[in-house]
Design a protein around this motif. Structure first.
Motif, PDB file in Angstrom:
ATOM      1  N   ARG A  61       0.837  -1.337  -0.017  1.00 49.56           N
ATOM      2  CA  ARG A  61      -0.099   0.070   0.082  1.00 49.56           C
ATOM      3  C   ARG A  61       0.876   1.285  -0.018  1.00 49.56           C
ATOM      4  O   ARG A  61       1.989   1.080   0.567  1.00 49.56           O
ATOM      5  N   LYS A  62       0.098   2.282  -0.387  1.00 47.18           N
ATOM      6  CA  LYS A  62       0.810   3.746  -0.241  1.00 47.18           C
ATOM      7  C   LYS A  62      -0.037   4.688   0.341  1.00 47.18           C
ATOM      8  O   LYS A  62      -1.094   4.724   0.567  1.00 47.18           O
ATOM      9  N   GLN A  63       0.815   5.553   0.987  1.00 49.50           N
ATOM     10  CA  GLN A  63      -0.002   7.002   1.349  1.00 49.50           C
ATOM     11  C   GLN A  63       0.020   8.009   0.751  1.00 49.50           C
ATOM     12  O   GLN A  63       1.142   8.334   0.623  1.00 49.50           O
ATOM     13  N   TRP A  64      -0.752   8.574   0.123  1.00 46.23           N
ATOM     14  CA  TRP A  64      -1.008   9.798  -0.832  1.00 46.23           C
ATOM     15  C   TRP A  64      -1.228  10.782  -0.096  1.00 46.23           C
ATOM     16  O   TRP A  64      -2.009  10.958   0.710  1.00 46.23           O
ATOM     17  N   LEU A 100      -8.866   4.328   1.178  1.00 43.98           N
ATOM     18  CA  LEU A 100      -9.532   4.465   0.194  1.00 43.98           C
ATOM     19  C   LEU A 100     -10.237   3.186  -0.176  1.00 43.98           C
ATOM     20  O   LEU A 100      -9.682   2.068  -0.220  1.00 43.98           O
ATOM     21  N   LYS A 174      -3.839   7.173  -9.839  1.00 41.72           N
ATOM     22  CA  LYS A 174      -2.877   6.684  -9.255  1.00 41.72           C
ATOM     23  C   LYS A 174      -3.156   6.191  -8.031  1.00 41.72           C
ATOM     24  O   LYS A 174      -2.818   4.842  -7.414  1.00 41.72           O
ATOM     25  N   PRO A 175      -3.934   6.687  -6.909  1.00 43.48           N
ATOM     26  CA  PRO A 175      -4.186   5.978  -5.807  1.00 43.48           C
ATOM     27  C   PRO A 175      -5.269   4.878  -6.038  1.00 43.48           C
ATOM     28  O   PRO A 175      -6.096   4.804  -6.994  1.00 43.48           O
ATOM     29  N   GLN A 176      -5.020   3.647  -5.276  1.00 43.28           N
ATOM     30  CA  GLN A 176      -5.766   2.485  -5.503  1.00 43.28           C
ATOM     31  C   GLN A 176      -6.347   2.063  -4.195  1.00 43.28           C
ATOM     32  O   GLN A 176      -5.791   2.372  -3.104  1.00 43.28           O
ATOM     33  N   ASP A 179      -5.181   1.885  -0.537  1.00 39.94           N
ATOM     34  CA  ASP A 179      -4.167   2.854  -0.245  1.00 39.94           C
ATOM     35  C   ASP A 179      -4.847   3.915   0.937  1.00 39.94           C
ATOM     36  O   ASP A 179      -6.099   3.991   1.222  1.00 39.94           O
ATOM     37  N   LYS A 180      -4.059   4.699   1.575  1.00 39.94           N
ATOM     38  CA  LYS A 180      -4.427   5.702   2.321  1.00 39.94           C
ATOM     39  C   LYS A 180      -4.093   7.037   1.678  1.00 39.94           C
ATOM     40  O   LYS A 180      -3.378   7.372   0.877  1.00 39.94           O
ATOM     41  N   ILE A 181      -5.193   8.053   2.304  1.00 43.31           N
ATOM     42  CA  ILE A 181      -4.956   9.654   1.494  1.00 43.31           C
ATOM     43  C   ILE A 181      -4.844  10.446   2.878  1.00 43.31           C
ATOM     44  O   ILE A 181      -5.847  10.239   3.782  1.00 43.31           O
ATOM     45  N   TYR A 207       3.906  10.700  -2.173  1.00 39.70           N
ATOM     46  CA  TYR A 207       3.245   9.432  -1.458  1.00 39.70           C
ATOM     47  C   TYR A 207       4.543   8.762  -0.652  1.00 39.70           C
ATOM     48  O   TYR A 207       5.654   8.810  -0.952  1.00 39.70           O
TER      49      TYR A 207
END
Length: 210
Positions: A61-64, A100, A174-176, A179-181, A207
């Motif tokens: 995961r990613k955080q944007w 998300l 880009k965010p899937q 993922d975190k926002i 991110y």
């Protein structure tokens, strides 16, 4: 994150046989290209669920971080409804890392979980005929971003200069899901600077991996 992991494994198992995999808050819908035996599907789903239940998920995961200028047309209305000062409202909206869950309503519209309950505000009884692309809004227990100009009944508290949905990008978003926002307040000057960077194709949405 078990639901995200299941979706990935299901897509790997059935691949071309699947036309669509749609995820909601607590469900996962599968649409196959041709008829398939229900028992076969259920048996495989049970094995995937058992595997996920007995092992920790390694879902990447990613955080944007999404910049927002908090000058939305409904900011004062939301502040009045919640009884908060505008700066308190903005601080509370920025504080969480939102999950998300999925995209819906329209292409690129994020359904984000984690809004502070002090910011719960009912949707408008009379929707606006047009809400601008990039508007950050609150509707009930959720917050989200309008990816394009559209009618809408959520309360607009700010706007991001970033174009989050673009059919010419690969992927268009880009965010899937999973993922975190994070939202980050910016000034009017920062807003214009980001627009200039995007016009020159020099802007990258920040991110970090989590």
């Amino acid at each position: 994150m078990e639901m995200m992991s299941m979706k990935t494994q299901i897509q790997h198992i059935w691949q071309e046989a699947l036309l669509e995999t749609t995820m909601g808050y607590h469900c996962l819908s599968l649409r196959f290209a041709s008829p398939i035996a229900l028992d076969e599907v259920l048996n495989k789903l049970e094995r995937i669920a058992e595997k996920n239940g007995s092992s920790s998920s390694n879902f990447s995961r990613k955080q944007w971080t999404i910049p927002v200028q908090y000058t939305g047309k409904d900011l004062e209305r939301v502040a009045k409804h919640t009884g908060l000062a505008q700066d308190e409202l903005i601080a509370l909206h920025q504080a969480p890392s939102y999950l998300l869950y999925f995209y819906g309503f329209m292409p690129g519209f994020m359904y984000l979980g984690g809004l502070d309950q002090q910011l719960f505000v009912p949707r408008k009884e009379q929707p606006d005929p047009m809400i601008e692309k990039g508007s950050v809004a609150i509707g009930g227990k959720q917050t989200g971003i309008y990816p394009m100009n559209s009618p809408g009944g959520w309360n607009v508290i700010g706007k991001t200069p970033v174009q989050l949905f673009d059919v010419n990008m690969d992927p268009p978003l880009k965010p899937q899901p999973g993922d975190k926002i994070k939202f980050e307040a910016i000034s009017a000057e920062n807003y214009q600077d980001i627009i200039s960077q995007m016009e020159e194709k020099n802007y990258q949405l920040p991110y970090e991996k989590i």
